[in-house]
Design an enzyme around this catalytic site. Sequence first.
Site, PDB file in Angstrom:
ATOM      1  N   ASP A 230     -46.910  30.603   1.558  1.00  0.00           N
ATOM      2  CA  ASP A 230     -48.299  30.481   1.976  1.00  0.00           C
ATOM      3  C   ASP A 230     -49.241  30.739   0.792  1.00  0.00           C
ATOM      4  O   ASP A 230     -49.039  31.681   0.026  1.00  0.00           O
ATOM      5  CB  ASP A 230     -48.557  31.524   3.073  1.00  0.00           C
ATOM      6  CG  ASP A 230     -49.898  31.361   3.744  1.00  0.00           C
ATOM      7  OD1 ASP A 230     -50.112  30.315   4.376  1.00  0.00           O
ATOM      8  OD2 ASP A 230     -50.741  32.281   3.644  1.00  0.00           O
ATOM      9  N   GLU A 279     -29.336  32.629  -7.062  1.00  0.00           N
ATOM     10  CA  GLU A 279     -28.200  33.562  -6.969  1.00  0.00           C
ATOM     11  C   GLU A 279     -27.426  33.365  -5.670  1.00  0.00           C
ATOM     12  O   GLU A 279     -26.291  33.799  -5.548  1.00  0.00           O
ATOM     13  CB  GLU A 279     -28.719  35.011  -6.944  1.00  0.00           C
ATOM     14  CG  GLU A 279     -29.090  35.578  -8.272  1.00  0.00           C
ATOM     15  CD  GLU A 279     -29.758  36.932  -8.077  1.00  0.00           C
ATOM     16  OE1 GLU A 279     -29.484  37.630  -7.070  1.00  0.00           O
ATOM     17  OE2 GLU A 279     -30.584  37.271  -8.938  1.00  0.00           O
TER      18      GLU A 279
END
Length: 568
Positions: A230, A279
């Site tokens: 956002d 990751e």
Amino acid sequence: MTQNLADTSRPAADATAHEAGAGADRGWWRDAVIYQVYPRSFADSNGDGMGDLPGIRGRLPYLRDLGVDAVWLSPFYASPQADAGYDVADYRAVDPMFGTLLDADGLIRDAHALGLRIIVDLVPNHSSDQHEWFQRALREGPASPLRDRYHFRPGKGGNGELPPNDWESIFGGPAWTRTENPDGTPGDWYLHLFAPEQPDFNWDSPAVANEFRSILRFWLDMGVDGFRIDVAHGLVKAPGLPDLGGADQLKLLGNDVMPFFDQDGVHEIYRGWRKILDEYPGQRIGVAEAWTPTVQRTANYVRPDELHQAFNFQYLGTSWDAAELRAVIDLSLDSMRPVDAPTTWVLSNHDVTRHATRFANPPGLGTQIRTPGDRALGLRRARAATLLMLALPGSAYVYQGEELGLPDVTDLPDEVRQDPSFFRQAGQDGYRDGCRVPIPWSGTEAPYGFGPTAGGPSWLPQPAEWAALSVEAQTGDPTSTLELYRSALAVRKARPDLGAGTGVEWLDAPEGTLAFRRGSFVCTVNTTGTPVRIPAPGRPLLTSAGADPETVDGQAVLAADSTDWWAV
Ligand code: NOJ
């Protein structure tokens, strides 16, 4: 009529489907169709009038059958709901009105079992004023170390009675609110680009940066496939928070880099987040909600070491006009190619008038339209616009209810409105409740299956005409908008050349029309109000109009305001 003739069978959903969607080698998101669920208004399982996570969970098979690849959920975190959940009090908790963390876990697991990915909303520009940090910062007074996590400043004027600078809130009024000291005297001011209940974080504070890295990991560990970020362009403010030097700042939005928007410093944050996303297994993604002055600047957010996608708001703002559409399509594709990111296409979301209503009105009225316009015209164009969007290379966003052809509810009484901007002076938004009305699923009486009981509540009232627009009413009707979406998404799945690639081959087409080729597929669009003849490009696959184009002497007649898909 070719709708429904496409092969709608999908591979059985299993873990493999989840890990390896179409184009998984290059990234599943590159051509994904992502469905936005607005949790307040999707499905209410407990009859309190407010949508919730168990409601969404129960409707996941509908989304799988619709044929989308992923679901983006607007915020469901603990929140006082001053801005419908975009004011987060606890980023690791589900608001009781939406359910529990266990419900979120079940929803993510069920979605994955159905072959759907889940993207959650992350709100890093501001918190709720009820967030523990902000409350402590107020309680502890000017010396509180937590004040550094927000933008607290002394006021100007003899007694600090004027805001620290001249910035205006997007929702209207000054972007600053004065605090009261613990001893009751008037205190410093704090910055809020949106509502006063949404204080902006200070991203120069290491505590803020650390906290959001931890929040990312919390939800990644829960199994989410990505984040819609956002106000991704707002996190970093220009040093010294300089005055803008003018009123009417909202009009400037979109033309210039503002001291509070699209500052170059935001990119360092996203480079750090990209490392975290990478990751995790399974290609987790970040999607920027970034309102930038140009598409080229939007591309900065999706450089190879930053986020994966950014919403294409320039496309959303384009009128139903062939020349304008072609220009924005070219510009969008050209801007993303150098950074090797997919273009996104979006027509509606929870902040703008639904496209069926935008296209029902004259162009140039913006995204907070309050007149229904010519509904039939709007729906015709909306259906055509959708088929155009789904034929373009890249990823497409579908906002809940657009597959039902829902119009905006333009006549909501003032007393039911909840958009915080409606209650402030001259904000950029204000009429967003019209696109947030709970969607109709079934039955003849409100809330039309949104809640469990006929005659039960819904947090915004639904129009009586929506009985005829429900999922139940449209299912199996080959002329319905729902079946058009189902067919289009099935064709898109069956013909990966639709979403793939980074360009389109434009074909000659008469004024007011567009024609382009993608491999063995051609899309034609007639944006004019009258039928247009063109040499038939091939065999009709799907049409947004009531019936396949008539072919006379090798000439195809494109219906007014229609899009056709052709196999060549
Ligand atoms: C963008 C969101 O989409 C909108 O609904 C919200 O009001 C603002 N950001 C502030 O968070």
